[in-house]
Design an enzyme around this catalytic site. Structure first.
Site, PDB file in Angstrom:
ATOM      1  N   LEU A 147       0.887  -1.163   0.000  1.00 22.28           N
ATOM      2  CA  LEU A 147       0.000   0.000   0.000  1.00 22.28           C
ATOM      3  C   LEU A 147       0.923   1.210   0.000  1.00 22.28           C
ATOM      4  O   LEU A 147       1.978   1.187   0.657  1.00 22.28           O
ATOM      5  CB  LEU A 147      -0.879   0.032   1.251  1.00 22.28           C
ATOM      6  CG  LEU A 147      -2.003  -1.009   1.353  1.00 22.28           C
ATOM      7  CD1 LEU A 147      -2.727  -0.871   2.686  1.00 22.28           C
ATOM      8  CD2 LEU A 147      -3.001  -0.866   0.205  1.00 22.28           C
ATOM      9  N   ASP A 148       0.534   2.267  -0.703  1.00 16.09           N
ATOM     10  CA  ASP A 148       1.349   3.481  -0.694  1.00 16.09           C
ATOM     11  C   ASP A 148       1.477   3.997   0.738  1.00 16.09           C
ATOM     12  O   ASP A 148       0.622   3.715   1.587  1.00 16.09           O
ATOM     13  CB  ASP A 148       0.696   4.587  -1.541  1.00 16.09           C
ATOM     14  CG  ASP A 148       0.572   4.187  -3.001  1.00 16.09           C
ATOM     15  OD1 ASP A 148       1.344   3.316  -3.446  1.00 16.09           O
ATOM     16  OD2 ASP A 148      -0.301   4.751  -3.683  1.00 16.09           O
TER      17      ASP A 148
END
Ligand code: URA
Length: 241
Positions: A101-102
């Site tokens: 996930l960013d």
């Protein structure tokens, strides 16, 4: 299996396991134990410093990832990673995030030390679905829903057909659910940007049939249940060892 092996599976060396037992840091089914060679089984509850340890070959966790942490096991620039939110022995055991996930993205992150499971769960061939909730700028309309359903050309790749469900829409901002079956870099952000609605906030709600446990505050984690583990192995199309 022997208690010291069980502690070993949780990242302790043999000497550390012996020492933890000697220092009365380990309990089995509510009683502090003194014999590190004693047998423990899957139905026993083993606590180390009050925290339950995993009595299986592999470890499976869900984390409610907060913003500001990298989905990595370490970072050469010294930035915080999701591993900073877990007991340090899990890193030694080989636990790592399943996909990324960013840094600013929150929500469900699965972590495991089963590399084969990770490999298949993130393989585009398996097409495991991931659902996100997004808050974005501007007004989402039916034309965006249709564009997602057809698949969006992002220049360097054609995003597969995806599902966009509008929860609320106003000229200034919209809220929606996005379900994708692949996980290219910044994919959901880029898809929403392409339909004119850049992401303000993004949170992952599910991976396959495993849903984010809303009891977990950002930064909290728990072990997966047996049903959640099964669901992941089914989604990956492999047998659980
Ligand atoms: N899509 C994104 O844009 N970012 C993520 O972290 C996950 C999906």
């Amino acid at each position: 299996m022997r208690l010291d092996r069980a502690l070993g599976l949780n990242g302790l060396s043999r000497r550390e396991a012996k020492d933890a037992v000697k220092r009365m840091r380990v309990s089995v089914n509510g009683s502090v134990v003194s014999d590190s060679a004693r047998d423990v089984g899957i139905n026993d509850t083993v606590l180390l410093d009050g925290r339950e340890i995993c009595l299986k070959e592999h470890m499976f966790l869900m984390l409610n990832k907060p913003a500001g942490y990298l989905s990595a096991t370490e970072d050469p620039r010294g930035e915080s990673t999701v591993m900073d939110l877990l007991p340090s022995e899990y890193l030694r055991r080989g636990v790592a995030p399943v996909g990324r996930l960013d840094k600013d993205v929150t929500g469900l992150l699965i972590l495991t030390d089963d590399g084969a499971l990770t490999h298949f769960l993130i393989s585009p061939k398996r097409g495991v679905s991931k659902q996100y909730e997004a808050l974005c700028e501007g007004m989402l309309t039916e034309s965006a829903v249709n564009a997602f359903a057809e698949g969006i050309d992002l220049g360097d790749f054609l995003a597969r057909p995806a599902k966009l469900e509008i929860i609320s829409a106003s000229p200034s901002e919209s809220r929606c659910l996005v379900t994708v079956t692949e996980g290219k870099f910044h994919q959901v952000k880029r898809m929403l940007e392409k339909v004119g609605c850049p992401v303000i906030k993004l949170k992952r709600l599910s991976m396959g049939r495993v849903l984010l446990d809303e009891q977990l505050e950002p930064g909290q984690w728990r072990c997966l249940t047996a049903q959640e583990e099964d669901a992941l192995y089914k989604a990956a199309g492999i047998e659980q060892k």
